[in-house]
Design a protein around this motif. Structure first.
Motif, PDB file in Angstrom:
ATOM      1  N   ARG A 347      27.015  86.164  81.639  1.00  0.00           N
ATOM      2  CA  ARG A 347      26.793  85.236  80.529  1.00  0.00           C
ATOM      3  C   ARG A 347      28.117  84.650  80.035  1.00  0.00           C
ATOM      4  NH1 ARG A 347      23.729  88.258  77.778  1.00  0.00           N
ATOM      5  NH2 ARG A 347      21.750  87.293  78.355  1.00  0.00           N
ATOM      6  N   LEU A 350      29.241  81.966  82.448  1.00  0.00           N
ATOM      7  CA  LEU A 350      28.444  80.747  82.305  1.00  0.00           C
ATOM      8  C   LEU A 350      28.930  79.927  81.115  1.00  0.00           C
ATOM      9  CD1 LEU A 350      24.835  82.118  82.993  1.00  0.00           C
ATOM     10  CD2 LEU A 350      26.105  80.480  84.402  1.00  0.00           C
ATOM     11  N   GLN A 355      32.224  80.688  87.821  1.00  0.00           N
ATOM     12  CA  GLN A 355      31.190  81.188  88.717  1.00  0.00           C
ATOM     13  C   GLN A 355      31.208  82.713  88.791  1.00  0.00           C
ATOM     14  OE1 GLN A 355      32.434  79.099  92.266  1.00  0.00           O
ATOM     15  NE2 GLN A 355      30.836  77.546  92.041  1.00  0.00           N
ATOM     16  N   PHE A 437      18.668  83.904  83.220  1.00  0.00           N
ATOM     17  CA  PHE A 437      19.461  82.688  82.974  1.00  0.00           C
ATOM     18  C   PHE A 437      18.714  81.480  83.550  1.00  0.00           C
ATOM     19  CE2 PHE A 437      22.400  86.276  83.824  1.00  0.00           C
ATOM     20  CZ  PHE A 437      22.957  86.403  82.567  1.00  0.00           C
ATOM     21  N   ALA A 440      20.700  78.325  84.666  1.00  0.00           N
ATOM     22  CA  ALA A 440      21.826  78.487  85.599  1.00  0.00           C
ATOM     23  C   ALA A 440      21.433  78.022  86.995  1.00  0.00           C
ATOM     24  CB  ALA A 440      22.272  79.945  85.638  1.00  0.00           C
ATOM     25  N   ARG A 441      22.413  77.483  87.696  1.00  0.00           N
ATOM     26  CA  ARG A 441      22.213  77.079  89.092  1.00  0.00           C
ATOM     27  C   ARG A 441      22.532  78.306  89.972  1.00  0.00           C
ATOM     28  NH1 ARG A 441      26.400  72.250  88.958  1.00  0.00           N
ATOM     29  NH2 ARG A 441      27.483  73.959  87.885  1.00  0.00           N
ATOM     30  N   ASP A 469      26.392  78.106  89.711  1.00  0.00           N
ATOM     31  CA  ASP A 469      26.901  78.959  88.639  1.00  0.00           C
ATOM     32  C   ASP A 469      26.915  80.434  89.046  1.00  0.00           C
ATOM     33  OD1 ASP A 469      27.125  76.754  86.820  1.00  0.00           O
ATOM     34  OD2 ASP A 469      24.937  76.839  86.591  1.00  0.00           O
ATOM     35  N   ILE A 470      25.857  80.874  89.746  1.00  0.00           N
ATOM     36  CA  ILE A 470      25.742  82.274  90.149  1.00  0.00           C
ATOM     37  C   ILE A 470      25.416  82.322  91.636  1.00  0.00           C
ATOM     38  CG2 ILE A 470      24.571  84.469  89.757  1.00  0.00           C
ATOM     39  CD1 ILE A 470      23.730  83.418  87.007  1.00  0.00           C
TER      40      ILE A 470
END
Length: 620
Positions: A347, A350, A355, A437, A440-441, A469-470
């Motif tokens: 978190r 983000l 990343q 999330f 999130a991508r 992002d993840i």
């Protein structure tokens, strides 16, 4: 009477004699077509003789010579003889089997391959936007001073220390001298990134790429470019070790510790060890690069057999090795496979636009589908292994033999409809993160999502551009990749290898965790690694937190020496497969008594393999 001795791809450790017609001119290394049984085969001419032990009337004639590819050199044949002898394989199977499938065929090569033009430009211009660090410059000078003679070097650099830049500068020296360089990588998935880097650095040089994922035409064209000397740089996986390279002057093995360099089917060989032998025959340096070298290579450095060159710091100014923290699962409970510390860390990244990578070395949704009412668990009918649940297409798959079946609606034993997945794989972790999330991508990269090489390359490039992002992934993400914005790595299920019976398990686990940790903080932003474990005080994790490979290796070598394991002894494993386990065990017991054993050799009794049945065959 002229007799030609020919190597053929048959399981007999001998050469075959054929009459050589006067009209045919044949030299050692030529590919020839000869009759064998009721059909014709492609073989390799090895030597000529004035006679044969067989009666002339029993000898058949050489049918023709194949001149559509370069003659195989004496040095290449010598290397094949070494590989055949060292790995206990008939010479004919080794030499002919090392050729691309198209060159083992009776059909002539298509004209588009035979007459393929060399890509425009064969210059040696080297382009680099990087100024080498002091350690990189020192490494180039130290290894470059050995060009023209054989010496094996370990390039021991921490993750992100710029080993590739050292490779490129050494290759530039080789190309300036009109010679060729061979660069080996362990995985096909690592080829595109390094290929792009090499092509950018040498825009005028022909680069031949060789791996098993190529179509026959492309693989044959790359082999021919290497054999003709047209390719200044040959980049490939372990099979590229066996290609003929007439002006080989440098051999690089990147991530030399990786077990993917071992060929486990057909001709079984170690690409890394064969590469060192190849460099010795060619009289050129072999550079073995790794942040976590194999204990065999490390031991060779300690004993003075290999030279050692260190890159102790990261190459990007301001970049430091990541902080490694252990999350004690005994004190912090899991929430759908992740601890609160791991979730909070993601978190935070983000919020900062950075990343995160969640690493779990198990693909699929869950490793087991089970019935809690009666204890049934989905197993493979052809292997002693569980079927892995894949929810994307609602299938159960065996990761050992490839068998698959639809997910049952009811328990086949008691009829219970409440079947539950046990454990976690990459798909389930991805689902969990998507729930935690939602904006999130999230990108998952494993062997299921990256079946096509082109798609994998596009996915990795989009991650480097910051379009994710993840990341969720397996070992495919653990080595060789550079993600500039990645600052957090969370390791899930880190304890599995600690309980393994394989004496190499700790070595492999340390290498995997150190490599995946090295993806974090490769630029100015500090990196962090959070490892979820029930054994936070284990010496392996303590060494990982200190980034102390030398200390870890010393303790492992001491254990190996006390227990009588490699690299302090030589180890040979003889395996047998049969329809019934008793037959495999009986064969091995019988084999044990066939060969006289010197007193310094210890032979152990045959036992079943851990996964005893695979693809319907029992193994011992």
């Amino acid at each position: 009477m002229r007799v030609l001795r020919v190597a053929l791809d048959v399981p007999l450790d001998r050469l075959f004699d054929y009459l050589l017609p006067e009209a045919l001119e044949v030299q050692a290394g030529d590919r020839v077509v000869v009759p064998f049984g009721a059909r014709q085969r492609v073989g390799i001419a090895v030597t000529t003789a004035g006679g044969s032990e067989l009666e002339p009337s029993k000898l058949k004639q050489v049918a023709r010579v194949l001149a559509d590819a370069p003659r195989l050199s004496h040095q290449w044949l010598e290397f094949m003889q070494f590989v055949a002898a060292y790995y206990q394989r008939p010479f004919g199977e080794t030499a002919v089997g090392a050729l691309p499938p198209r060159l083992r065929s009776l059909r002539p090569l298509p004209r588009r391959i035979r007459e393929a033009e060399v890509p425009a430009g064969s210059g040696t211009r080297f382009v680099s936007s990087h100024t080498p660090t002091e350690a990189q410059a020192r490494a180039v000078e130290q290894i470059g001073g050995a060009l023209g003679s054989f010496r094996a070097f370990l390039l021991h650099g921490v993750t992100g220390s710029g080993k590739t830049e050292v490779y490129l500068r050494l290759i530039a020296r080789v190309l300036e001298g009109g010679a060729q360089a061979l660069v080996l990588v362990p995985e096909i998935s690592l080829t595109p990134q390094l290929e792009t880097r090499i092509r950018d650095a040498f825009p005028d040089t022909h680069v031949a790429v060789m791996h098993s994922g190529l179509e026959d035409v492309a693989r044959t064209a790359a082999w021919l470019a290497a054999a003709r000397g047209e390719a200044g740089i040959i980049l490939g996986t372990r099979l590229a070790t066996l290609a003929p390279i007439p002006r080989l002057a440098l051999l690089v093995v990147d991530e030399e510790h990786d077990t993917s360099f071992k060929q486990q089917e057909g001709l079984r060989y170690s690409g890394r060890d064969a590469a060192v032998a190849r460099a010795k025959l060619a009289g050129c340096p072999a550079v073995l690069g790794s942040a976590t070298p194999s204990l065999e290579t490390w031991h060779n450095c300690l004993s003075g057999r290999y030279g050692r060159v260190d890159l102790p710091e990261r190459a990007v100014p301001g970049a430091r090795l990541p902080l490694v923290r252990m999350i004690d699962l005994r004190a912090e409970p899991l929430e759908q496979g992740l601890t609160r510390s791991a979730i909070d860390g993601i978190r935070e990244r983000l919020a900062r636009g950075e990343q995160s990578l969640v690493f779990i070395n198990r693909r699929g949704y869950a490793p087991v589908l089970a019935c809690e009412a009666c204890g049934w668990a989905a197993g493979c009918s052809r292997c002693t292994a569980r079927l892995v649940l894949h929810t994307a297409d609602r299938r159960l798959r065996c990761h050992h033999c490839g068998a698959e079946t639809p997910v049952p609606r009811f328990c086949p034993t008691c009829g219970n409809a409440d079947l539950r997945p046990l454990g976690r794989g990459t798909q389930r972790v991805e689902e969990t993160l998507a729930g935690l999330f939602p904006s999130a991508r999230i990108v998952r990269i494993d062997r299921d999502s990256a079946r096509r090489r082109a798609l994998l390359s596009c996915t990795l490039e989009s991650v480097r551009r910051g379009e994710a992002d993840i990341l969720v992934g397996t070992q495919l993400l653990a080595k060789g990749h550079d993600f500039p914005q990645l600052t957090l790595v969370c390791v899930v299920n880190a304890d599995s290898a600690l309980l393994s019976t394989d004496y190499r398990a700790a070595e492999r686990m340390f290498a995997t965790l150190a490599q995946v940790s090295g993806r974090a903080g490769r630029r100015e932003e500090p990196g962090e690694v959070r490892v979820q474990t029930r054994y936070p005080g284990h010496p392996l994790f303590a060494a990982l937190a200190r980034h102390d490979f030398a200390g870890f290796a010393a303790s492992q070598l001491a254990e190996r020496k006390a227990g009588g394991f490699p690299p302090f002894v030589f180890e040979v494993a003889l395996r047998a497969e049969a329809n019934k386990l008793d037959a495999a065990l009986a064969f091995l017991r019988q084999t044990k008594g066939l060969v006289p054993v010197p007193p310094e050799v210890r032979v152990y009794d045959p036992v079943p393999l851990v996964i005893t049945r695979r693809a319907g065959l029992e193994r011992a």
